[in-house]
Design a protein around this motif. Structure first.
Motif, PDB file in Angstrom:
ATOM      1  N   LEU A  29       3.135   5.887  -4.771  1.00  0.00           N
ATOM      2  CA  LEU A  29       2.519   4.775  -4.051  1.00  0.00           C
ATOM      3  C   LEU A  29       1.071   4.600  -4.519  1.00  0.00           C
ATOM      4  CD1 LEU A  29       3.800   5.531  -0.428  1.00  0.00           C
ATOM      5  CD2 LEU A  29       4.798   3.974  -2.123  1.00  0.00           C
ATOM      6  N   PRO A  30       0.664   3.363  -4.787  1.00  0.00           N
ATOM      7  CA  PRO A  30      -0.716   3.129  -5.214  1.00  0.00           C
ATOM      8  C   PRO A  30      -1.686   3.276  -4.043  1.00  0.00           C
ATOM      9  CG  PRO A  30       0.408   1.039  -4.905  1.00  0.00           C
ATOM     10  CD  PRO A  30       1.459   2.111  -4.715  1.00  0.00           C
ATOM     11  N   GLU A  31      -2.961   3.265  -4.337  1.00  0.00           N
ATOM     12  CA  GLU A  31      -3.965   3.263  -3.284  1.00  0.00           C
ATOM     13  C   GLU A  31      -3.784   2.016  -2.417  1.00  0.00           C
ATOM     14  OE1 GLU A  31      -6.304   5.599  -2.577  1.00  0.00           O
ATOM     15  OE2 GLU A  31      -5.284   6.822  -4.109  1.00  0.00           O
ATOM     16  N   GLU A  36      -3.623  -3.554   3.879  1.00  0.00           N
ATOM     17  CA  GLU A  36      -2.344  -2.867   3.750  1.00  0.00           C
ATOM     18  C   GLU A  36      -2.317  -1.633   4.649  1.00  0.00           C
ATOM     19  OE1 GLU A  36      -0.360  -3.777  -0.579  1.00  0.00           O
ATOM     20  OE2 GLU A  36      -1.498  -1.923  -0.349  1.00  0.00           O
ATOM     21  N   VAL A  37      -1.096  -1.190   4.964  1.00  0.00           N
ATOM     22  CA  VAL A  37      -0.907   0.042   5.723  1.00  0.00           C
ATOM     23  C   VAL A  37       0.162   0.887   5.057  1.00  0.00           C
ATOM     24  CG1 VAL A  37      -1.607  -0.962   7.936  1.00  0.00           C
ATOM     25  CG2 VAL A  37       0.800  -1.012   7.266  1.00  0.00           C
ATOM     26  N   GLU A  80      -1.939   5.706   7.233  1.00  0.00           N
ATOM     27  CA  GLU A  80      -3.158   5.261   6.555  1.00  0.00           C
ATOM     28  C   GLU A  80      -3.256   3.753   6.739  1.00  0.00           C
ATOM     29  OE1 GLU A  80      -4.168   6.652   2.590  1.00  0.00           O
ATOM     30  OE2 GLU A  80      -2.580   8.167   2.739  1.00  0.00           O
ATOM     31  N   SER A  81      -4.473   3.248   6.888  1.00  0.00           N
ATOM     32  CA  SER A  81      -4.622   1.823   7.170  1.00  0.00           C
ATOM     33  C   SER A  81      -5.908   1.263   6.596  1.00  0.00           C
ATOM     34  CB  SER A  81      -4.600   1.591   8.689  1.00  0.00           C
ATOM     35  OG  SER A  81      -4.857   0.239   8.998  1.00  0.00           O
ATOM     36  N   GLN A 103       4.909   1.235   2.347  1.00  0.00           N
ATOM     37  CA  GLN A 103       3.565   0.688   2.173  1.00  0.00           C
ATOM     38  C   GLN A 103       3.674  -0.794   1.851  1.00  0.00           C
ATOM     39  OE1 GLN A 103       0.764   3.073  -0.085  1.00  0.00           O
ATOM     40  NE2 GLN A 103      -0.021   1.230  -1.131  1.00  0.00           N
ATOM     41  N   ALA A 104       2.896  -1.604   2.584  1.00  0.00           N
ATOM     42  CA  ALA A 104       2.953  -3.054   2.401  1.00  0.00           C
ATOM     43  C   ALA A 104       1.831  -3.690   3.218  1.00  0.00           C
ATOM     44  CB  ALA A 104       4.306  -3.600   2.855  1.00  0.00           C
ATOM     45  N   PRO A 105       1.625  -5.004   3.060  1.00  0.00           N
ATOM     46  CA  PRO A 105       0.643  -5.694   3.904  1.00  0.00           C
ATOM     47  C   PRO A 105       0.961  -5.532   5.389  1.00  0.00           C
ATOM     48  CG  PRO A 105       1.248  -7.074   2.045  1.00  0.00           C
ATOM     49  CD  PRO A 105       2.174  -5.886   2.009  1.00  0.00           C
TER      50      PRO A 105
END
Length: 333
Positions: A29-31, A36-37, A80-81, A103-105
């Motif tokens: 997963l990218p930063e 994004e969360v 993470e958010s 992970q997505a918007p």
């Protein structure tokens, strides 16, 4: 870099799916980007409709892409958010199932209310599953006070809730079918069905006829095939059928002959209507208020079959398709 374990479809199944039609892969997963969360899934849903998405065929939802991670209902908590609306710790519902980390918007995740119910309930009784049962009975079948109701696949995710909702909506008698003696007992002892039968014991037509000397007014169909044919025999004049699924036919490789008694639609003025829960989202607020209350007070109960480990998600799906679950089948990553 954080890695997410994900399940991908690598081959379109022919007939019954095989574990070799899927693969489990680590995905870096990218930063997090702006707004994004990252969510750690606590429960992932596996459902019968997903079998249709494995085919490259026209349907109400696009097919899964080959060599791509599959999607489906899931609940989890933000770990993470970079969003102002979804802080770390927020409970969310979303469609990034078939993986342990999503992970997505932030806009792709729906915050869940604090109700005291377990998060898993929002994939089942308090979620799409329960709304399916509610919309099918209340709107599609237009269940009326005093109706006699028959529900196929009654010990599954939708069926186990549908029988209880039918009673809440005023049914005078609720009958169901299931695939084992244990499930038949569960229908009567836990879910409040008046009568139930094991469809493996004898022809469905024969068993349903014996239990419904005066016929049925409403049929909620999760199975199709011989169950639909049997229901068409027993529906009284003006009877209504809500067609939710046809799991008995999802793995068929040849065309299945239709019921031999479709003429009953004319002679008895019957109504058969297929439906998709997404067509009835306007019922969500009403359903959520009622179901939250019913679950909290204990007048509606639910069961879950939970398989641990995202790597076992395919096994959970295949077991669900073979009727191994009682209530909602879930994977706990």
């Amino acid at each position: 870099m954080t890695s997410s374990t994900q399940i991908q479809l690598v081959r379109r199944p022919v007939g019954t799916p095989s574990p070799t039609d899927f693969r489990t892969v680590p995905v870096d997963l990218p930063e997090l980007g702006e707004d994004e969360v990252r969510v750690r899934n606590e429960y992932v849903s596996v459902d019968p409709y997903m079998r249709g998405r494995m085919n490259d065929a026209r349907s109400y939802v696009p097919p899964f892409g080959l060599d791509e991670t599959m999607t489906g209902g899931a609940v989890g908590r933000v770990v993470e958010s970079r969003s102002d609306t979804l802080p770390v710790g927020a409970a969310v519902l979303h469609s990034y199932g078939w993986r342990d980390l999503a992970q997505a918007p932030a806009k792709h995740f729906s915050p869940l209310p604090e109700t005291g119910l377990p998060l898993s309930a929002f994939l089942g009784a308090a979620g799409m599953t329960g709304l399916t049962a509610y919309a099918g009975l209340k709107r599609v079948a237009a269940l009326r006070e005093g109706d006699v109701v028959f529900i196929s696949g009654a010990a599954g995710a939708v069926g186990s809730i549908a029988g209880q909702i039918a009673r809440k909506l005023g049914a005078s008698r609720v009958l169901g079918s299931a695939g084992s003696a244990e499930k038949v007992s569960l229908l009567k002892d836990r879910y409040g069905y008046d009568e139930a039968f094991n469809y493996k014991d004898a022809p469905v037509r024969q068993q349903l006829r014996a239990l419904t000397p005066n016929g049925i007014d409403v049929y909620f169909d999760n199975v199709g095939g011989d169950h639909l044919e049997a229901a068409l025999d027993r529906l009284t004049t003006g009877g209504r059928a809500a067609l939710c699924g046809a799991i008995s036919q999802y793995n068929d490789t040849e065309r299945t002959p239709g019921p031999d008694n479709l003429a009953n639609l004319v002679t008895r003025s019957l109504k058969l209507e297929g439906f998709i829960v997404g067509q009835h989202q306007d019922l969500q607020p009403e359903f959520a208020e009622k179901m939250t209350r019913w679950l909290t007070e204990g007048s509606v109960v639910f069961d879950e079959t939970v398989v641990d480990g995202i790597g076992n998600a395919v096994d959970a799906f295949l077991a669900m398709m073979n009727g191994a679950n009682t209530g909602k089948m879930l994977v706990r990553p």
